[in-house]
Every structure is written in C-alpha cells, then in structure tokens.
Write an enzyme that holds these catalytic residues in place. Structure first.
Site, PDB file in Angstrom:
ATOM      1  N   GLU A 164       0.514  -1.095   0.243  1.00 58.65           N
ATOM      2  CA  GLU A 164       0.377   0.010   0.643  1.00 58.65           C
ATOM      3  C   GLU A 164       1.148   0.974   0.397  1.00 58.65           C
ATOM      4  OE1 GLU A 164      -4.159  -1.784   2.504  1.00 58.65           O
ATOM      5  OE2 GLU A 164      -2.786  -0.455   3.032  1.00 58.65           O
ATOM      6  N   GLU A 366      -5.285  -8.855  -0.059  1.00 59.44           N
ATOM      7  CA  GLU A 366      -5.875  -8.879   1.721  1.00 59.44           C
ATOM      8  C   GLU A 366      -7.259  -8.031   1.288  1.00 59.44           C
ATOM      9  OE1 GLU A 366      -4.572  -4.677   3.663  1.00 59.44           O
ATOM     10  OE2 GLU A 366      -2.783  -5.870   3.824  1.00 59.44           O
TER      11      GLU A 366
END
Length: 475
Positions: A164, A366
C-alpha cells in the site's frame, strides 16, 4: 453456488509490525511505530502501542497450525527493515536468524511464504534523515532490499517491494492522521515519488540477483496496493469526471503504470505541475522508473472511492483539492470502520485490469472486515458468532469467481487478517479475524463461527450463498 478454479490459492495476510511484537528482541532498532508509541501512547486505542503485536513471535508455530487446519496453503508477512538491518545499514545477524527460523517453520507446516519488504515501518533513524523525501533514504531502501534478497533469495518464491505505497503519503503527510501529523499535499506527492523510486531499486536488485543465481529462478517480484475503484454521481458534470480522473490517477494509475510500463501517468503529472505541486524528478530518474515493471500484482480491497467535484480548490491548509467525497445514497456501511461495503468493486477493478493491463496476473492480497465490540456477539460457549464476516467474504469471493469467469487473471485470495492482530493506532479496536485473540487470556487463540465456513470454502473452492446482507450491485 459459485466455484473458484482448483488452482486458486487461499491464504492469510499479515505484517511484521502488526504481529511480531518482540520490539526490543533480536537486535531490532526502533521504527516509527515504536517512536510514536513512546512519545504519544495516548494516541493509541486503549494505550496499546506497537510493542506486543499479537504475540506471533512466540506463537507462530501455533498460528501456522491454525492456518493449515483452516485449509490455507500460503501466508504473507513482511520483513521489518528495523529488525533485519542495523543502524549502519548492515544485516543484523539476530534479525536474519529470526526470519530464517520463521520461514523454515512455515515451510515445515506446509505453508508457502510471501514476503513484503516494507509495510509502513521505516526505521526512525532514517525518518530523521528525511524519510521518503530523501534520496539517501531511497538508496538505503535499495541497500536493504538487496540485503534481504541475498539473505533469503534461496528460500522465498514470492516477493513484494511495498504494501500500500499510497497510504503512507496520505496518512502521514496529507491527512495528518499518522506520525509526523503533516498536512502537506506537495510533501505527500514527493514522498509518493520517493517510494516509487525505491520500488524500482528493489525490483532492479531482484532482477540482478535472480540473474546471478542468488534468488531462486522461479521467484516472482510484485507490488501490493490498496486500489480503490473510483465512482461518482449519476449524470456527472465535467468537473465530477475530472475528480474521478485525478483520484484514480494518484491512487491507482500511478502504481499500475509504474509496474506495467515503467512510467508514471503523464496526465496526472501535468495536472500536478499546473497546480503548483513539484515532484522532484532528476536526470536519470527515467531510467530508474523503467526498472519498475513487476511479474504480478497484489490487490488489497476494502472499499471503493466515491468522489465528486470539490467545493473548493484548496483546503484549510492551502493544499490543492482535486475531489470531494460523494456519499452514495445506497451505500451499505461498516459502521465500525466507516468504510463502505461494496463487493462489486472487486469485479470492477478486475475488469479494469483485463481492459487496461491485460498481461498482468494478480491476486487479492488483502480483503476483510473489522468490527468493534465483537465480544457482544459471543454465544453461551464463548464463540463469536460473526455471520457478518461470512456475508462479507462470501460476497467478495462470488464477485471474484465471476471476474475469473469473465477473463480476469486473478490467481488467489489472502484474507486480512485470519488471526486478529494489532492495527496501528487503532490497536485491537476493530477485529478482522476468523480467529479471536483474547487479550485478557495471554493472547490465546479461539475460533470464531466463521472459521468453519472458511475451512469449507478453502478446501472445496465452492462459495455457497449465506445471506443477502451486504448485496449492492450497481453504482
């Protein structure tokens, strides 16, 4: 009944700083989470700082056995830069031994290990030298990546440079929610650019060491990002569509172009320059960026982005504003987290990948739902009755199955987080796991109702409808 391919893999997503704890053991130096915990512990939910994680260091073999019992075949973690390397930029032998043992134990348990090299946990001494806004620190990451690949290149098949990479610029430097609490959009973009260069140095090190035989020949390198499919209102104005373009450009296309083309989106860079946002491109950077292409991609998905034209060109801090939030009237919300639940977004991203980046394989790295106050859902036996988690995951998996049927190159799914873990300054406020971590009982593990459902799905690859709780199919 939806069915996933037989070679579709299921696994668990976690990270070093959120699970390992042992913050003063094995030669670890402080990272930013330790520093923030030490300086302002009151910022953390229930004053639970970075120190303990979820006791994974001392319980990892128990946790590996749980993952295998649930039918999972892989797991992702991160190496902590602050554990592997000392303050002089050399490998810390205790840290290296720690990860060698961890990876060996996972292999013994029958789990394939995926390794991410960075999960928001910069060593504090490097942050104090300028962090990602400093070329020295960017180069230090390249040194760290090379050292990690040399140390573990014969053991690990699946590598990722960053998790991320859009979040740290946002949370540390735009929103001011994380240490050091800045509100500077231009600084955030400089940091984002520094991370982009660091990613490319990591990929270049991987390619060099794989060619030299240090990294195993079947290994793959990738990037993981929390891509947020962008939507706006019905019958949008040109200004609404411009808000979508820039939101998508900064949060999504920036990284997708980097990992597939070795460039950054020029329309976005031009608009930033027009608005006075200086991204510090230097001679030679084009050659560095060209090395950023990856073998595959990790897609973290929690919620979509709904935007509209901004009400003002600048915010209260004088930063340029490119979009405002659009509240979709039909949104279904996870009130604990403040995030919209929109399973179809995972399909829409998949179709964007098929259309615009057709050669790149990817997996859902995720996906999960965090709920506050899960103790109130316990039955008489003490087991948490989390039907909402079954609903959430089942509907996302159904959209993944449809995306694969429609030609998406999605290869697997990792849930965040199969076992409850510490979650930044939210600590243990919102629980994500199929497995409870009981803080009142020395971090003991207990299966929630959803665990048996996960086992069935992971072993059969069939997703039976559970309820209609979160269904929302149009935007």
């Amino acid at each position: 009944m939806s069915k996933l391919p037989t070679d579709f893999f299921f696994g668990a997503a976690m990270s070093g700083p959120q699970t390992e704890g042992a913050w003063r053991r094995f030669g670890k130096v402080d990272n930013l989470w330790d520093t923030w915990s030490n300086e302002r512990i009151e910022d953390f939910h229930n004053r639970v700082g970075s120190y303990a994680g979820n006791d994974f260091t001392d319980r990892h073999n128990e946790d590996f056995a749980i993952l295998r019992d649930l039918g999972l075949t892989s797991w992702r973690t991160s190496i902590q830069w602050s554990r592997l390397m000392d303050a002089d930029g050399r490998v810390n032998p205790e840290g290296a031994a720690y990860y060698h043992e961890l990876f060996a134990d996972a292999k013994k348990a029958g789990l394939e290990t995926f390794v991410c090299l960075y999960h928001f946990d910069m060593p504090t001494y490097l942050f104090r030298r300028g962090g990602w806004d400093s070329r020295e620190v960017v180069e230090a990451y390249g040194n760290y990546a090379r050292a990690a690949l040399e140390e573990f290149g014969g053991e690990i098949k699946y590598w990722f440079t960053f998790n991320e990479p859009v979040v740290e610029p946002q949370n540390r430097y735009t929103f001011g929610a994380w240490y050091p609490f800045h509100h500077d959009f231009a600084e955030a973009r400089r940091v984002q650019y520094g991370i982009s260069l660091a990613h490319c140095l990591g990929v270049a090190a991987f390619r060099d060491l794989q060619a030299a035989g240090t990294v195993r020949p079947d290994a793959k390198i990738g990037l993981i990002n929390c891509f947020t499919p962008p939507y706006t209102r019905e019958n949008p104005s040109e200004a609404d569509l411009e808000a979508v373009r820039m939101t998508d450009g900064i949060d999504n296309r920036w990284w997708l172009d980097l990992v597939t083309k070795g460039t950054l989106p020029q329309d976005v860079m031009a608009t930033l320059a027009e608005r006075g946002v200086d991204v510090p491109v230097r001679p030679g950077d084009e050659q560095i960026l060209a090395q950023g292409r990856v073998d595959w991609l990790g897609f973290n998905y929690y919620h979509p982005a709904r935007v509209q034209a901004p009400s003002s060109d600048t915010d209260e801090y004088g930063n340029p504003v490119f979009a405002s939030e659009y509240v979709w009237p039909d949104a279904v919300m996870n009130e604990s987290r403040g995030w919209e639940i929109y399973p179809k977004g995972i399909y829409d991203f998949a179709m964007t990948m098929k259309r615009d980046y057709p050669d790149l394989e990817w997996y859902v790295s995720e996906n999960g739902i965090g709920i506050e106050g899960e103790d109130s859902s316990k039955d008489a036996s003490g087991a948490i009755q989390d039907d909402y988690r079954i609903d959430f995951v089942g509907q996302h998996l159904q959209w993944i199955a449809k995306a694969i049927e429609d030609g998406a190159k999605c290869r697997g799914y990792h849930y965040w987080a199969v076992i409850d873990n510490w979650s930044w300054n939210n600590a243990f406020k919102n629980r994500y796991g199929f497995v409870e971590v009981n803080l009142s009982d020395n971090y003991s593990r207990h299966l929630k109702k959803s665990a048996s459902w996960l086992r069935e799905v992971a072993t059969t690859h069939e997703i039976a409808p559970h309820s209609e709780g979160f269904v929302s199919e149009s935007a």
